[in-house]
Scaffold this motif. Sequence first.
Motif: not given
Length: 648
Positions: A302-305, A241-259
């Motif tokens: 951040e906005q999710g991808v 088996s050869f991995l010929v295609a791989e999907g894009l994992q969703p990236q949830h947006g990071a919550d705002a952070e107080i530094i």
Amino acid sequence: MKETLTLDEFKNFMKNMAEKDNNKKSVQVSAPSIEECLEQAAIDLNTAVAHLEYEVLVKGMKGLFGVGKKNYTLIVYKTEEKEENTSSIEEFGTDEFVEEQIKDKDGEVILNLYRGEAFLKVYPPEGKGKKATLEQALFKINTRNITDFDKALVSKIVKLADGMTIKVGSYIPKTSNNTTVSLRTEENDMKAYITLTPPGEGGSDLEKETILSFLKNNMVVFGVDEKNLEDFLDHPAYGTSFLVAEGLQPQHGADAEIIYNFNTEGTSALLKEKDGKVDFKDKSLIQNVVEGQVLAEKKPAEQGVKGRTVTGNAIDVRDGRDKEFKIGSNVTIIDKGLKAVAAANGQVLLVNEKISVESVHLVDGDVSIATGNIHFLGTVVVTGNVEDGFSVKATGNIEIKGNVGKCIIDAVGNVIVHQGINCNENGSVKAGKGVMAKFIQNSKVEAGEIVFVTDGIINSYVDSNGKIICKGKRATVVGGRLRATEEISAKTFGSLAVGSTEIEVGFDPKSKERLLELEEKKAADEKELEEIDRNLGTLENIKKKMRSKFPEEKQKVLDELTEKSMSLKTELTDIENENATILEHIKSIKTTGKISAGATVYPGVKITIKDAHLEIKNELKRITFVNEDSMIKTRKYEEPEEESFEES
């Protein structure tokens, strides 16, 4: 053997290759002689003639009287120049970079069969790898049972080794023996795998375009890495088996952070070293901030991808959640809600995620080893005592509900001590405005405006640029020295049991103190200058007698003494100038000052009002002293005015 590539086709191939590759490795040239061909090729390939090899495609002829003349046509190859180009390696100077640059890989021969035609490509070696050989190419051709091929062309392709795919021969295709491909998807269509079967005799390989069409027809339209696919088809692992295609994992947006830009761990004590030892008194528990200081910053949400499956379906995500600042007193939000800044000087606190700046610091109890020293940009309130050896400093007021011991108290504003001050000659109390206490004993106290005491001042040194008022049932001043610009008032001055009590008014105490310091410095400098000048005179007399024989080491001493003499004279001039300035300031003080006793002035009390002095010989009752015509005179007792002691 059938010719599979004509001369014109080979010319076109070489031309296309030159256009695709900016760093040309070969060129076709024509000229009356081989030498001229090589000179032209050297220009086109940007190298020296010595680095060229060539093959004659068309042999030139001189002709007879210009008839039948024919140019030479050559294919000219650029050989590898053995030059060490290490500039980039030296520039970066990292082992990792060097290792990447010198990675060794042998040259490689790839043979593919498509639709009855055989295609060959040869890759050059990398680093110190070995070049591919004609034997390797012929072995691959023989393995696939290709008998109809152009061996000369194969030799040229191996020699050129530029990775270009060139037709070298043909075969009788047998479609039943072609390579086949199967597909499967996994992980909810996030990955697609293909599996190839090996070709049989006369069977064709699969081209990249064929695989891509196959994938598209089976709805795999996203995440195909064509470069990896090309490499796989060059080196197929059949049945795997050869991995010929791989999907894009969703990236949830990071919550705002107080530094936070300050220590949020309020209970941690930041101990400091002093002279190699830990100072347990200086714990830095108070985090002072100044107006305008950035206390915290917000990293926006951040906005999710969105993700995508290999079949092109979108995978929804969530955007990061926003988070607002929680603020308390003396904190403002700026920069479009991204920064929290202090609106006043004070102590920054974080309670239940709420940021505030307190302008008053409360010590609930004593200032001791538990609290450490207190240094605060604002007002400090201590509900207990200040224990020996500790300090309290503030840019506002300092209020102490208990007593002050052998410690340092320093406030820009007022110092208010509800009980007494007893530094026992091992501490001091300073205030930019006023000092108020029940009593002052064995202490050094300075105030910018007023000192107000209710019970008494005993054996202490108290200075005020305004007034010293001792008012109460036991308002007694005994021993020590009191100095004020305007007025000193008490119920009783001196005692039969105490020798000397000094009371001075009518001048700036600090100015007078500075005058005394300058006088001492002047006397020391004049004494040193007198001795230096005496030594200079002796050395100069010796030099006059010895002239050119005057020793070098003595000349060095003479130069040093001369320089020191000039330095002392300059310093004495500066002292005279500062003295004059201070005296002018003292003369400019309008008030002459007064000293008032509501009950008794005992013998031994020394009174100074401006430039007049008086030592009391006899006991005096309810009296006020003033300066008239540079003489101290007495008046009927004058009650001091009611003073409003500002606590804020």
